[in-house]
Write a protein that holds these residues in place. Structure first.
Motif, PDB file in Angstrom:
ATOM      1  N   GLU A   1       5.238  23.564  18.151  1.00  0.00           N
ATOM      2  CA  GLU A   1       3.811  23.268  18.200  1.00  0.00           C
ATOM      3  C   GLU A   1       3.055  24.175  19.160  1.00  0.00           C
ATOM      4  O   GLU A   1       1.857  24.405  18.993  1.00  0.00           O
ATOM      5  CB  GLU A   1       3.594  21.804  18.604  1.00  0.00           C
ATOM      6  N   ASN A   2       3.733  24.676  20.188  1.00  0.00           N
ATOM      7  CA  ASN A   2       3.060  25.503  21.192  1.00  0.00           C
ATOM      8  C   ASN A   2       3.136  26.992  20.881  1.00  0.00           C
ATOM      9  O   ASN A   2       2.795  27.825  21.718  1.00  0.00           O
ATOM     10  CB  ASN A   2       3.641  25.237  22.580  1.00  0.00           C
ATOM     11  N   LEU A   3       3.599  27.352  19.683  1.00  0.00           N
ATOM     12  CA  LEU A   3       3.677  28.758  19.271  1.00  0.00           C
ATOM     13  C   LEU A   3       2.438  29.104  18.450  1.00  0.00           C
ATOM     14  O   LEU A   3       2.138  28.460  17.438  1.00  0.00           O
ATOM     15  CB  LEU A   3       4.942  29.007  18.455  1.00  0.00           C
ATOM     16  N   ARG A   4       1.713  30.131  18.885  1.00  0.00           N
ATOM     17  CA  ARG A   4       0.521  30.582  18.177  1.00  0.00           C
ATOM     18  C   ARG A   4       0.748  32.030  17.721  1.00  0.00           C
ATOM     19  O   ARG A   4       1.357  32.834  18.434  1.00  0.00           O
ATOM     20  CB  ARG A   4      -0.705  30.494  19.086  1.00  0.00           C
ATOM     21  N   ILE A   5       0.235  32.356  16.543  1.00  0.00           N
ATOM     22  CA  ILE A   5       0.453  33.681  15.962  1.00  0.00           C
ATOM     23  C   ILE A   5      -0.886  34.351  15.676  1.00  0.00           C
ATOM     24  O   ILE A   5      -1.796  33.739  15.113  1.00  0.00           O
ATOM     25  CB  ILE A   5       1.266  33.584  14.648  1.00  0.00           C
ATOM     26  N   ILE A   6      -0.989  35.601  16.069  1.00  0.00           N
ATOM     27  CA  ILE A   6      -2.120  36.456  15.712  1.00  0.00           C
ATOM     28  C   ILE A   6      -1.570  37.618  14.889  1.00  0.00           C
ATOM     29  O   ILE A   6      -0.535  38.190  15.231  1.00  0.00           O
ATOM     30  CB  ILE A   6      -2.835  37.000  16.958  1.00  0.00           C
TER      31      ILE A   6
ATOM     32  N   ILE B   1       2.269  32.984  22.675  1.00  0.00           N
ATOM     33  CA  ILE B   1       1.370  33.673  21.751  1.00  0.00           C
ATOM     34  C   ILE B   1       2.047  34.955  21.283  1.00  0.00           C
ATOM     35  O   ILE B   1       2.284  35.876  22.077  1.00  0.00           O
ATOM     36  CB  ILE B   1       0.022  34.000  22.409  1.00  0.00           C
ATOM     37  N   CYS B   2       2.374  35.020  20.002  1.00  0.00           N
ATOM     38  CA  CYS B   2       2.982  36.215  19.418  1.00  0.00           C
ATOM     39  C   CYS B   2       1.909  36.988  18.652  1.00  0.00           C
ATOM     40  O   CYS B   2       1.237  36.417  17.784  1.00  0.00           O
ATOM     41  CB  CYS B   2       4.123  35.831  18.486  1.00  0.00           C
ATOM     42  N   VAL B   3       1.770  38.258  18.958  1.00  0.00           N
ATOM     43  CA  VAL B   3       0.768  39.088  18.298  1.00  0.00           C
ATOM     44  C   VAL B   3       1.483  40.121  17.442  1.00  0.00           C
ATOM     45  O   VAL B   3       2.091  41.066  17.948  1.00  0.00           O
ATOM     46  CB  VAL B   3      -0.149  39.795  19.320  1.00  0.00           C
TER      47      VAL B   3
ATOM     48  N   PRO C   1      -2.075  24.149  29.433  1.00  0.00           N
ATOM     49  CA  PRO C   1      -0.727  24.651  29.744  1.00  0.00           C
ATOM     50  C   PRO C   1      -0.727  25.358  31.093  1.00  0.00           C
ATOM     51  O   PRO C   1      -1.724  25.959  31.500  1.00  0.00           O
ATOM     52  CB  PRO C   1      -0.441  25.629  28.606  1.00  0.00           C
ATOM     53  N   LEU C   2       0.389  25.272  31.781  1.00  0.00           N
ATOM     54  CA  LEU C   2       0.490  25.957  33.063  1.00  0.00           C
ATOM     55  C   LEU C   2       0.661  27.462  32.869  1.00  0.00           C
ATOM     56  O   LEU C   2       0.145  28.261  33.652  1.00  0.00           O
ATOM     57  CB  LEU C   2       1.668  25.384  33.858  1.00  0.00           C
ATOM     58  N   LEU C   3       1.368  27.850  31.801  1.00  0.00           N
ATOM     59  CA  LEU C   3       1.678  29.272  31.604  1.00  0.00           C
ATOM     60  C   LEU C   3       1.541  29.654  30.131  1.00  0.00           C
ATOM     61  O   LEU C   3       2.009  28.937  29.250  1.00  0.00           O
ATOM     62  CB  LEU C   3       3.103  29.564  32.083  1.00  0.00           C
ATOM     63  N   SER C   4       0.891  30.793  29.896  1.00  0.00           N
ATOM     64  CA  SER C   4       0.841  31.407  28.558  1.00  0.00           C
ATOM     65  C   SER C   4       1.697  32.672  28.571  1.00  0.00           C
ATOM     66  O   SER C   4       1.573  33.502  29.474  1.00  0.00           O
ATOM     67  CB  SER C   4      -0.597  31.776  28.165  1.00  0.00           C
ATOM     68  N   ILE C   5       2.556  32.812  27.577  1.00  0.00           N
ATOM     69  CA  ILE C   5       3.378  34.014  27.422  1.00  0.00           C
ATOM     70  C   ILE C   5       2.880  34.772  26.197  1.00  0.00           C
ATOM     71  O   ILE C   5       2.869  34.232  25.092  1.00  0.00           O
ATOM     72  CB  ILE C   5       4.866  33.662  27.251  1.00  0.00           C
ATOM     73  N   ILE C   6       2.461  36.014  26.385  1.00  0.00           N
ATOM     74  CA  ILE C   6       1.941  36.832  25.291  1.00  0.00           C
ATOM     75  C   ILE C   6       2.981  37.898  24.935  1.00  0.00           C
ATOM     76  O   ILE C   6       3.420  38.662  25.795  1.00  0.00           O
ATOM     77  CB  ILE C   6       0.608  37.494  25.685  1.00  0.00           C
ATOM     78  N   ILE C   7       3.354  37.931  23.652  1.00  0.00           N
ATOM     79  CA  ILE C   7       4.395  38.848  23.189  1.00  0.00           C
ATOM     80  C   ILE C   7       3.818  39.765  22.115  1.00  0.00           C
ATOM     81  O   ILE C   7       3.577  39.330  20.977  1.00  0.00           O
ATOM     82  CB  ILE C   7       5.596  38.073  22.612  1.00  0.00           C
ATOM     83  N   PRO C   8       3.553  41.038  22.426  1.00  0.00           N
ATOM     84  CA  PRO C   8       3.122  41.989  21.387  1.00  0.00           C
ATOM     85  C   PRO C   8       4.334  42.443  20.575  1.00  0.00           C
ATOM     86  O   PRO C   8       5.384  42.748  21.138  1.00  0.00           O
ATOM     87  CB  PRO C   8       2.516  43.136  22.204  1.00  0.00           C
ATOM     88  N   ILE C   9       4.167  42.487  19.258  1.00  0.00           N
ATOM     89  CA  ILE C   9       5.303  42.812  18.388  1.00  0.00           C
ATOM     90  C   ILE C   9       4.867  43.802  17.320  1.00  0.00           C
ATOM     91  O   ILE C   9       3.850  43.601  16.654  1.00  0.00           O
ATOM     92  CB  ILE C   9       5.862  41.557  17.684  1.00  0.00           C
TER      93      ILE C   9
ATOM     94  N   THR D   1       8.550  40.778  10.244  1.00  0.00           N
ATOM     95  CA  THR D   1       8.200  40.133  11.509  1.00  0.00           C
ATOM     96  C   THR D   1       7.327  38.898  11.302  1.00  0.00           C
ATOM     97  O   THR D   1       7.612  37.815  11.843  1.00  0.00           O
ATOM     98  CB  THR D   1       7.476  41.133  12.433  1.00  0.00           C
ATOM     99  N   TYR D   2       6.251  39.029  10.537  1.00  0.00           N
ATOM    100  CA  TYR D   2       5.324  37.904  10.369  1.00  0.00           C
ATOM    101  C   TYR D   2       5.990  36.726   9.661  1.00  0.00           C
ATOM    102  O   TYR D   2       5.753  35.564  10.003  1.00  0.00           O
ATOM    103  CB  TYR D   2       4.088  38.353   9.597  1.00  0.00           C
ATOM    104  N   LYS D   3       6.827  37.000   8.701  1.00  0.00           N
ATOM    105  CA  LYS D   3       7.534  35.937   7.979  1.00  0.00           C
ATOM    106  C   LYS D   3       8.434  35.161   8.931  1.00  0.00           C
ATOM    107  O   LYS D   3       8.483  33.914   8.897  1.00  0.00           O
ATOM    108  CB  LYS D   3       8.354  36.544   6.840  1.00  0.00           C
ATOM    109  N   LEU D   4       9.148  35.875   9.794  1.00  0.00           N
ATOM    110  CA  LEU D   4      10.028  35.213  10.759  1.00  0.00           C
ATOM    111  C   LEU D   4       9.227  34.389  11.759  1.00  0.00           C
ATOM    112  O   LEU D   4       9.621  33.272  12.122  1.00  0.00           O
ATOM    113  CB  LEU D   4      10.877  36.262  11.483  1.00  0.00           C
TER     114      LEU D   4
END
Length: 361
Positions: free
Chosen positions: A66-71, A44-46, A9-17, A54-57
């Motif tokens: 497909e490009n959404l990853r969850i931690i 990437i949602c953390v 991927p050209l860009l990764s977006i990391i979102i702390p929640i 939050t996690y359920k949503l």
């Protein structure tokens, strides 16, 4: 046999929640509403130990993206720890961060992807280390950009720090992932304010930094921050001051050592240029932080304000700019008088703020 290679991927977006059930849909919609292929972008949602839905949503969103990853964290590590977790698995060539209650402006991500693609074609092997974009505020009816007076010229990081007005918001920048990993840059964890510490470090060592006069993020200003300041906000100011000054001192030692090594390699002594740049940086940061305090002090109680005033000059030891900063001079010499003056009311504070602006022109 043909082997299918997964494209980076050209860009990764990391979102702390943390407990973001009410805002995360708006945030993700601002990303996926752009006309960008999922192969170009990684999200990437953390979930930093949220106690709401939050996690359920996030899991529902992942079913269609497909490009959404969850931690998911079992323990709350604050934004610094969440961002570190995201960086550990990020695959994009560039990485950026977004707070879960903010959004991307319409068309902003498409412009960024197109710009990055163009830069990759024009300068293969000479990518920018850091790009700084602009942002707008949700409460600004005119949607004005905040840093459009900066120069768009590409320059080394320490020049950028001393010559440009820098943002202390970590989501204000895009970072080349290989650069961050080569410098082993991470966020401090379990602290209230980690942005400035990280930004100072990554900018100081970067070879190629550029400001792009293009809005990317819409920063949502909450009503509580407009109308009141809490004890947590005061601790943020203190943490910001402490971490940033520690970062400046640490980076100055590293850069001065590198400067001396380079001087010896050339057959002479260290040039001292980097040390001068850091003195200028300290002045720059001092004014920026002083301005924030001057706008916030009137909201605190007398006792809390006294604590903050006491901490303000304490981190200046060893920096000659102490007496050149008006607010620091007052806090250092007349802390009680400054506190009483502020208690008299907003009109007097307004006059002091105007004088402070004029004094630093």
């Amino acid at each position: 046999m043909k082997i299918n290679q997964v494209r980076q991927p050209l860009l990764s977006i990391i979102i702390p929640i943390h407990n973001g059930e009410n805002e995360i849909a708006r945030c993700l919609n601002s990303i996926y509403s752009h006309n960008i292929t999922q192969e170009q972008l990684e999200v990437i949602c953390v979930d930093d130990a949220s106690t709401d839905e939050t996690y359920k949503l996030l899991s529902m969103w992942k079913n269609n993206k497909e490009n959404l990853r969850i931690i998911r964290h079992g323990q709350n590590k604050r934004q610094g720890g969440a961002r570190n977790s995201g960086m550990n698995i990020a695959q994009g060539k560039y990485v950026t961060f977004l707070d879960h209650d903010d959004v991307y402006v319409p068309g902003g991500l498409e412009n960024v992807i197109n710009l990055l693609s163009q830069l990759e074609r024009q300068n293969p092997g000479h990518s920018l280390d850091i790009l700084m974009f602009d942002y707008i505020k949700s409460d600004d009816p005119d949607k004005k950009m905040n840093y459009s007076h900066n120069s768009p010229e590409m320059m080394p990081g320490y020049s950028f720090l001393s010559q440009q007005e820098c943002s202390w918001y970590v989501w204000h920048y895009l970072y080349r992932m290989e650069y961050l990993r080569s410098k082993q840059r991470k966020f401090r964890e379990y602290v209230l304010f980690e942005d400035s510490d990280f930004i100072l470090g990554v900018l100081a060592h970067a070879h190629r930094v550029q400001y792009i006069p293009m809005p990317l993020v819409c920063y949502f200003v909450s009503g509580t921050r407009i109308g009141q300041t809490t004890a947590s906000d005061m601790q943020k100011l203190i943490d910001q001051r402490l971490l940033s000054c520690m970062a400046i001192k640490n980076e100055a030692r590293i850069m001065n050592h590198a400067d001396a090594v380079e001087g010896v390699r050339r057959g002479g002594g260290g040039g001292g240029g980097i040390n001068i740049a850091y003195k200028e940086l300290m002045k720059h940061f001092s004014y920026k932080y002083g301005y924030i305090i001057m706008e916030s002090l009137w909201r605190f109680s007398y006792a809390k304000r006294r604590e903050l005033i006491k901490t303000h000059p304490a981190y200046y030891e060893g920096f000659p700019s102490r007496k050149e900063d008006f607010l620091t001079f007052l806090a250092y010499r007349f802390p009680t008088a400054l506190n009483i003056t502020i208690s008299l009311g907003k009109p007097i504070l307004y006059i002091l703020l105007q004088f402070h602006r004029y004094f630093k022109k």
